[in-house]
Scaffold this motif. Structure first.
Motif, PDB file in Angstrom:
ATOM      1  N   ILE A 278      53.022  18.373  -7.743  1.00 45.05           N
ATOM      2  CA  ILE A 278      52.589  18.569  -6.356  1.00 45.05           C
ATOM      3  C   ILE A 278      53.767  18.954  -5.468  1.00 45.05           C
ATOM      4  N   VAL A 279      54.868  18.221  -5.591  1.00 41.32           N
ATOM      5  CA  VAL A 279      56.032  18.472  -4.734  1.00 41.32           C
ATOM      6  C   VAL A 279      56.641  19.845  -5.005  1.00 41.32           C
ATOM      7  N   ARG A 280      56.579  20.309  -6.239  1.00 37.29           N
ATOM      8  CA  ARG A 280      57.156  21.604  -6.593  1.00 37.29           C
ATOM      9  C   ARG A 280      56.199  22.767  -6.360  1.00 37.29           C
ATOM     10  N   SER A 281      54.998  22.501  -5.898  1.00 34.00           N
ATOM     11  CA  SER A 281      54.034  23.567  -5.636  1.00 34.00           C
ATOM     12  C   SER A 281      54.428  24.328  -4.373  1.00 34.00           C
ATOM     13  N   SER A 282      53.711  25.401  -4.066  1.00 31.42           N
ATOM     14  CA  SER A 282      54.038  26.232  -2.902  1.00 31.42           C
ATOM     15  C   SER A 282      53.877  25.484  -1.583  1.00 31.42           C
ATOM     16  N   THR A 283      53.032  24.459  -1.553  1.00 29.50           N
ATOM     17  CA  THR A 283      52.833  23.686  -0.322  1.00 29.50           C
ATOM     18  C   THR A 283      53.706  22.440  -0.263  1.00 29.50           C
ATOM     19  N   GLY A 284      54.333  22.064  -1.379  1.00 34.32           N
ATOM     20  CA  GLY A 284      55.310  20.982  -1.395  1.00 34.32           C
ATOM     21  C   GLY A 284      54.837  19.686  -0.767  1.00 34.32           C
ATOM     22  N   PHE A 285      55.681  19.139   0.120  1.00 28.78           N
ATOM     23  CA  PHE A 285      55.374  17.862   0.766  1.00 28.78           C
ATOM     24  C   PHE A 285      54.228  17.977   1.775  1.00 28.78           C
ATOM     25  N   ASN A 286      53.799  19.194   2.092  1.00 29.91           N
ATOM     26  CA  ASN A 286      52.676  19.375   3.017  1.00 29.91           C
ATOM     27  C   ASN A 286      51.330  19.354   2.298  1.00 29.91           C
ATOM     28  N   THR A 287      51.343  19.090   1.008  1.00 34.08           N
ATOM     29  CA  THR A 287      50.095  19.047   0.239  1.00 34.08           C
ATOM     30  C   THR A 287      49.337  17.753   0.510  1.00 34.08           C
ATOM     31  N   ILE A 288      48.087  17.892   0.900  1.00 30.08           N
ATOM     32  CA  ILE A 288      47.209  16.730   1.070  1.00 30.08           C
ATOM     33  C   ILE A 288      46.293  16.669  -0.150  1.00 30.08           C
ATOM     34  N   PHE A 289      46.318  15.551  -0.848  1.00 24.25           N
ATOM     35  CA  PHE A 289      45.502  15.393  -2.054  1.00 24.25           C
ATOM     36  C   PHE A 289      44.848  14.019  -2.045  1.00 24.25           C
ATOM     37  N   ASN A 290      43.974  13.792  -2.988  1.00 23.00           N
ATOM     38  CA  ASN A 290      43.234  12.544  -3.035  1.00 23.00           C
ATOM     39  C   ASN A 290      43.899  11.558  -3.990  1.00 23.00           C
ATOM     40  N   LEU A 291      44.152  10.350  -3.506  1.00 24.19           N
ATOM     41  CA  LEU A 291      44.716   9.288  -4.332  1.00 24.19           C
ATOM     42  C   LEU A 291      43.597   8.305  -4.683  1.00 24.19           C
ATOM     43  N   GLN A 292      43.292   8.223  -5.959  1.00 28.09           N
ATOM     44  CA  GLN A 292      42.228   7.332  -6.436  1.00 28.09           C
ATOM     45  C   GLN A 292      42.855   6.092  -7.054  1.00 28.09           C
ATOM     46  N   ILE A 293      42.751   4.975  -6.341  1.00 31.62           N
ATOM     47  CA  ILE A 293      43.329   3.720  -6.820  1.00 31.62           C
ATOM     48  C   ILE A 293      42.303   2.998  -7.679  1.00 31.62           C
ATOM     49  N   ASN A 294      42.703   2.658  -8.883  1.00 35.45           N
ATOM     50  CA  ASN A 294      41.807   1.997  -9.826  1.00 35.45           C
ATOM     51  C   ASN A 294      41.325   0.660  -9.262  1.00 35.45           C
ATOM     52  N   GLY A 295      40.012   0.543  -9.122  1.00 38.54           N
ATOM     53  CA  GLY A 295      39.436  -0.690  -8.606  1.00 38.54           C
ATOM     54  C   GLY A 295      39.588  -0.850  -7.110  1.00 38.54           C
ATOM     55  N   GLY A 296      39.929   0.242  -6.416  1.00 39.24           N
ATOM     56  CA  GLY A 296      40.131   0.134  -4.974  1.00 39.24           C
ATOM     57  C   GLY A 296      39.735   1.396  -4.236  1.00 39.24           C
ATOM     58  N   GLU A 297      40.496   1.713  -3.196  1.00 38.23           N
ATOM     59  CA  GLU A 297      40.151   2.809  -2.308  1.00 38.23           C
ATOM     60  C   GLU A 297      40.441   4.186  -2.900  1.00 38.23           C
ATOM     61  N   SER A 298      39.818   5.186  -2.307  1.00 41.54           N
ATOM     62  CA  SER A 298      40.090   6.587  -2.592  1.00 41.54           C
ATOM     63  C   SER A 298      40.366   7.235  -1.242  1.00 41.54           C
ATOM     64  N   THR A 299      41.556   7.787  -1.088  1.00 43.64           N
ATOM     65  CA  THR A 299      41.945   8.257   0.237  1.00 43.64           C
ATOM     66  C   THR A 299      42.827   9.495   0.158  1.00 43.64           C
ATOM     67  N   PRO A 300      42.759  10.389   1.167  1.00 42.04           N
ATOM     68  CA  PRO A 300      43.671  11.532   1.209  1.00 42.04           C
ATOM     69  C   PRO A 300      45.070  11.067   1.601  1.00 42.04           C
ATOM     70  N   VAL A 301      46.079  11.580   0.905  1.00 36.87           N
ATOM     71  CA  VAL A 301      47.461  11.172   1.154  1.00 36.87           C
ATOM     72  C   VAL A 301      48.391  12.381   1.076  1.00 36.87           C
ATOM     73  N   MET A 302      49.634  12.153   1.510  1.00 40.03           N
ATOM     74  CA  MET A 302      50.723  13.114   1.348  1.00 40.03           C
ATOM     75  C   MET A 302      51.919  12.379   0.773  1.00 40.03           C
ATOM     76  N   VAL A 303      52.728  13.080  -0.018  1.00 38.44           N
ATOM     77  CA  VAL A 303      53.986  12.506  -0.499  1.00 38.44           C
ATOM     78  C   VAL A 303      54.997  12.624   0.637  1.00 38.44           C
TER      79      VAL A 303
END
Length: 231
Positions: free
Chosen positions: A53-78
């Protein structure tokens, strides 16, 4: 920029250096997710997914979904990553929850296109001064990059942050007069002075004066003796 990427994460129940080592030995890295007025959660994620993700063309501006096992699913950024200086591998990562309804500040790359007339016609030099600008916008409006055309620039002219065309909800945060690129004249090489360049030519040698030999009295005595003999 929001992308259709989902990264799986496991909750970490313990912390500390020993736990971090065990997490890395299992092929994962320790991480933390925070923000959006919620409690931070210690998690473990696959470092290969984060590096991709960090090495992609959008880098640190990439918003993606973080799926926590047994918990929340939320959009995040590195927002940060710790890299091993010797191996170049990811050791730790920080994620920030993103509220898609609220504006945020990001730094966006700026690229140039075209060949400046000041270079092609006048023999000048195109200098890139700033490679990014800071904007404020809604998460879904984060651009991958901006492009400015420098084709019409002559010597002494420039493209500034205010010349970048923004779209959607984007608002410029960087100073409008921030120079992106400009064309400058090449400095002519100065003629070397005698002190800086070659030494002054040596004067032509003058002809040596002839040596004058004075006759003493001893040289005159033999002549006087010869005169006496003739008498």
């Amino acid at each position: 920029m929001r992308k259709d990427i989902t990264v799986a994460a496991d909750v970490r129940t313990s912390r500390g250096k020993n736990e971090a080592r065990r997490t890395r030995s299992g092929g994962m890295i320790p991480a933390v997710v925070y923000g959006a007025y919620k409690e931070p959660i210690s998690i473990a994620v696959d470092p290969r997914e984060i590096r991709k993700i960090v090495r992609s063309s959008t880098g640190f501006n990439t918003i993606f979904n973080l799926q926590i096992n047994g918990g929340e699913s939320t959009p995040v950024m590195v927002v940060d990553e710790q890299i091993d200086p010797l191996k170049g591998t990811v050791l730790h990562a920080d994620f920030k929850r993103i509220d898609l309804s609220k504006r945020l500040r990001v730094s966006v790359p700026v690229h140039t296109t075209g060949e400046a007339k000041g270079v092609k016609v006048q023999g000048g030099l195109l200098e890139i001064v700033s490679r990014s600008i800071e904007i404020e916008c809604l998460p879904d409006d984060i651009p991958e990059s901006y492009v400015v055309d420098v084709g019409e620039l002559m010597i002494g002219q420039s493209k500034r942050a205010a010349d970048v065309s923004l779209a959607g909800s984007a608002k410029l945060v960087s100073a409008p007069d921030t120079v992106i690129a400009h064309v400058v004249a090449l400095r002519a090489e100065a003629e070397p002075t005698p002190a800086e360049g070659a030494a002054a030519p040596e004067a032509a040698p003058t002809a040596a004066e002839p040596e004058v030999i004075k006759k003493g009295k001893k040289d005159e005595e033999p002549a006087a003796e010869d005169k006496g003999k003739k008498k």
